[in-house]
Design an enzyme around this catalytic site. Structure first.
Site, PDB file in Angstrom:
ATOM      1  CB  CYS A  46      -0.725  -0.185   1.166  1.00  0.00           C
ATOM      2  SG  CYS A  46      -1.992  -1.224   1.065  1.00  0.00           S
TER       3      CYS A  46
HETATM    4  N1  LIG Z   1      -2.675  -6.377   1.796  1.00  0.00           N
HETATM    5  C1  LIG Z   1      -3.036  -5.297   2.483  1.00  0.00           C
HETATM    6  O1  LIG Z   1      -2.559  -4.970   3.728  1.00  0.00           O
HETATM    7  C2  LIG Z   1      -3.944  -4.286   1.903  1.00  0.00           C
HETATM    8  C3  LIG Z   1      -4.510  -3.376   2.936  1.00  0.00           C
HETATM    9  C4  LIG Z   1      -5.344  -2.529   2.101  1.00  0.00           C
HETATM   10  C5  LIG Z   1      -5.666  -2.405   0.847  1.00  0.00           C
HETATM   11  N2  LIG Z   1      -5.164  -3.459   0.176  1.00  0.00           N
HETATM   12  C6  LIG Z   1      -5.624  -3.359  -1.462  1.00  0.00           C
HETATM   13  O2  LIG Z   1      -6.457  -4.584  -1.595  1.00  0.00           O
HETATM   14  C7  LIG Z   1      -6.007  -5.057  -3.041  1.00  0.00           C
HETATM   15  C8  LIG Z   1      -5.785  -6.361  -2.937  1.00  0.00           C
HETATM   16  O3  LIG Z   1      -4.426  -6.680  -2.042  1.00  0.00           O
HETATM   17  P1  LIG Z   1      -3.908  -8.002  -1.498  1.00  0.00           P
HETATM   18  O4  LIG Z   1      -3.080  -7.777  -0.481  1.00  0.00           O
HETATM   19  O5  LIG Z   1      -5.072  -8.724  -1.180  1.00  0.00           O
HETATM   20  O6  LIG Z   1      -3.257  -8.618  -2.929  1.00  0.00           O
HETATM   21  P2  LIG Z   1      -2.855 -10.016  -2.800  1.00  0.00           P
HETATM   22  O7  LIG Z   1      -1.747 -10.072  -3.966  1.00  0.00           O
HETATM   23  O8  LIG Z   1      -2.576 -10.688  -1.776  1.00  0.00           O
HETATM   24  O9  LIG Z   1      -4.282 -10.927  -3.471  1.00  0.00           O
HETATM   25  C9  LIG Z   1      -4.858 -10.614  -4.709  1.00  0.00           C
HETATM   26  C10 LIG Z   1      -5.484 -11.929  -5.216  1.00  0.00           C
HETATM   27  O10 LIG Z   1      -5.990 -11.564  -6.475  1.00  0.00           O
HETATM   28  C11 LIG Z   1      -6.001 -12.800  -7.447  1.00  0.00           C
HETATM   29  N3  LIG Z   1      -6.176 -12.370  -8.883  1.00  0.00           N
HETATM   30  C12 LIG Z   1      -5.570 -11.660  -9.630  1.00  0.00           C
HETATM   31  N4  LIG Z   1      -6.054 -11.236 -10.587  1.00  0.00           N
HETATM   32  C13 LIG Z   1      -7.297 -11.935 -10.660  1.00  0.00           C
HETATM   33  C14 LIG Z   1      -8.682 -11.996 -11.413  1.00  0.00           C
HETATM   34  N5  LIG Z   1      -8.433 -11.620 -12.629  1.00  0.00           N
HETATM   35  N6  LIG Z   1      -9.518 -12.670 -11.033  1.00  0.00           N
HETATM   36  C15 LIG Z   1      -9.548 -13.418  -9.889  1.00  0.00           C
HETATM   37  N7  LIG Z   1      -8.396 -13.303  -8.988  1.00  0.00           N
HETATM   38  C16 LIG Z   1      -7.242 -12.591  -9.535  1.00  0.00           C
HETATM   39  C17 LIG Z   1      -4.513 -13.072  -7.087  1.00  0.00           C
HETATM   40  O11 LIG Z   1      -4.273 -14.457  -7.617  1.00  0.00           O
HETATM   41  C18 LIG Z   1      -4.371 -13.062  -5.701  1.00  0.00           C
HETATM   42  O12 LIG Z   1      -4.533 -14.146  -4.922  1.00  0.00           O
HETATM   43  C19 LIG Z   1      -5.001  -4.114  -3.626  1.00  0.00           C
HETATM   44  O13 LIG Z   1      -5.588  -3.152  -4.232  1.00  0.00           O
HETATM   45  C20 LIG Z   1      -4.430  -3.487  -2.371  1.00  0.00           C
HETATM   46  O14 LIG Z   1      -3.882  -2.165  -2.677  1.00  0.00           O
HETATM   47  C21 LIG Z   1      -4.356  -4.410   0.641  1.00  0.00           C
END
Ligand SMILES: NC(=O)c1ccc[n+]([C@@H]2O[C@H](COP(=O)([O-])OP(=O)(O)OC[C@H]3O[C@@H](n4cnc5c(N)ncnc54)[C@H](O)[C@@H]3O)[C@@H](O)[C@H]2O)c1
Length: 454
Positions: A292
């Site tokens: 982030c």
């Molecule tokens: N990790 C955090 O602490 C956090 C906190 C707040 C916001 N966010 C936001 O949340 C969002 C997700 O982050 P995350 O940390 O969970 O990412 P991540 O990489 O852990 O998980 C994302 C998942 O999406 C899947 N994916 C990708 N393309 C896809 C598709 N077309 N169809 C289905 N699945 C698909 C991936 O395989 C993966 O498992 C981002 O925008 C991030 O900025 C993350």
């Protein structure tokens, strides 16, 4: 506007609301990662039928076999959810069965440090053919203001054969789906606030969408904070992260000045934090990490250019924070120099790969840049991190290293603390090491001439 269609649209919303309140609404979560999986488990815990969508077959298989791939999610939680019919799939044809679909896919920066919306676009394209009237689609991925309306909705509207449109205030048709943006606010590794106590900001495209998304989230979160539009909700998340990014850059800059002035910045921050109003402490470190804070602010500075606007605070903070890993490497070189040693050829043990303590996430971790820079300058680098037995290759690194046991510390010319994991015995580390360079103030309270703060 015909009364029939107006009733139909309202009836859709009413029907979905009833299903949410009865916990019969089928919830699809797209992206079973750090955000999506815990969210799916929360809905499942509250008795909603949940389906997780992910293109990663390994994750789908793991979940369907009751296995976890996220350190802080025990397998028992997946097993409990499985008993409540939670299942995972890569097959988007099941999207039509969902009442609500929440999108939690990655939003990284591309190689030019510009927003990479390809994951949101691919998800929208995959969902669109399976949309049906009355569904609620919520985007949670962090992104610039305008994404929901300018990117997500056009793909959903253009890609479905039924001619469905997003429900708008001016909408006449009952042939609609509902759309909202609601940012994720998780703080990985922080157990002081229960997830359901974190207020949930929700911005719907119209009031019905806001109400439906609010009702859905209210089933798992105690407080809903409605805002007037998806863009306001998108901007809220960015404000929160930019606030952190800029304040961290500020203390990083003040740390570098304080080091030069012989002042302990951590002592100063602790003293300033006693002020009961108007000051919130932020702490310096080896550089930003995680999905982030190093990424999200640049979504806004990129979008700002469309409005002939330069987001100078964001760019400046980025410059300072990006420099920090190089500052750390320079500090190691100076510390070795004091003992008449060169960085080139020195044996260095890096403690901690994760971007922050007590988590198993190394995305954008400053450790990776630090290790690569130490190696580039000729150091012989080892690492220890209880959360990572090995480290291979990522989007921006190629390390192929194995975790070194925390033994025989005297053999290293320098032990470099990059991540202050709670499990480390810092007394012992200082006692047994020739030189400790501490980027996190992990050795606070320990008196030794072998400690160098940086
Ligand atoms: N990790 C955090 O602490 C956090 C906190 C707040 C916001 N966010 C936001 O949340 C969002 C997700 O982050 P995350 O940390 O969970 O990412 P991540 O990489 O852990 O998980 C994302 C998942 O999406 C899947 N994916 C990708 N393309 C896809 C598709 N077309 N169809 C289905 N699945 C698909 C991936 O395989 C993966 O498992 C981002 O925008 C991030 O900025 C993350």
């Amino acid at each position: 506007m015909s009364t029939a269609t107006r009733v139909s649209s309202t009836a859709n919303a009413k029907d979905l609301r009833a299903r949410i309140e009865a916990r019969r609404a089928k919830v699809g979560i797209v992206g079973m990662g750090y955000v999506g999986l815990p969210l799916a488990l929360l809905f499942s815990e509250r008795e909603f039928p949940v389906t997780g969508f992910d293109i990663d077959a390994n994750k789908v298989n793991a979940l369907n076999s009751g296995k976890s791939y996220i350190y802080r999610i025990p397998e028992t939680e997946i097993a409990t959810a499985r008993e409540k019919n939670f299942n995972a799939t890569a097959d988007y044809s099941h999207a039509v069965d969902m009442d609500a679909i929440i999108i939690c896919v990655p939003t990284p920066l591309d190689e030019y440090r510009e927003p990479d919306l390809s994951y949101i676009q691919a998800t929208a394209k995959a969902i669109a053919p399976h949309l049906r009237a009355g569904q609620l689609i919520v985007l949670e991925s962090t992104t610039y203001p305008g994404t929901t309306e300018e990117v997500l909705i056009p793909i959903l509207e253009g890609g479905n054969n039924a001619g469905l449109t997003a429900a708008r205030e001016s909408s006449d048709s009952g042939n609609v789906f509902f759309v909202a943006f609601s940012p994720e606010r998780e703080d990985p590794g922080n157990d002081t606030v229960a997830r359901r106590d974190i207020p949930k900001v929700v911005g719907g495209l119209n009031s019905a969408s806001s109400e439906l998304a609010g009702a859905l989230y209210h089933s798992i979160f105690n407080r809903i904070v409605p805002v007037s539009s998806p863009a306001a909700a998108e901007m809220t998340k960015l404000l929160e992260n930019i606030y952190r990014c800029i304040n961290i850059a500020l203390v990083n800059e003040l740390k570098m000045l304080s080091l030069r002035m012989g002042i302990n910045i951590w002592e100063v921050i602790d003293a300033a934090a006693t002020k009961p109003f108007g000051f919130h402490p932020f702490y310096p470190g080896p550089g930003l990490g995680g999905h982030c804070i190093p990424v999200d602010p640049f979504y806004l500075s990129w979008k700002a250019k469309e409005f002939d606007f330069q987001a100078k605070f964001i760019e400046l903070a980025g410059e300072i924070n990006t420099y920090m890993p190089y500052h750390v490497v320079n500090s190691v070189a100076s510390a070795l120099n004091t003992s008449k040693k060169a960085l080139n050829g020195s044996k260095i043990l890096v403690l901690g790969l994760a971007y922050k303590k007590d988590i198993d996430d190394l995305r954008e971790s400053p450790s990776l840049t630090i290790i690569e820079e130490l190696q580039r300058r000729g150091a012989n680098v080892f690492y220890n991190d209880p959360y990572f037995p090995t480290v291979g290759r990522g989007r921006k690194y190629n390390l192929h290293m194995t975790c070194t046991p925390l033994e025989n510390l005297g053999q290293y010319d320098c032990v470099l603390i990059v991540t202050d994991h709670s499990d480390y015995d810092y007394q012992r580390i200082v006692r047994e090491s020739q030189l400790v360079v501490d980027t996190r103030n992990a050795t606070r309270g320990i008196q030794s001439e072998t400690i160098v703060h940086c």
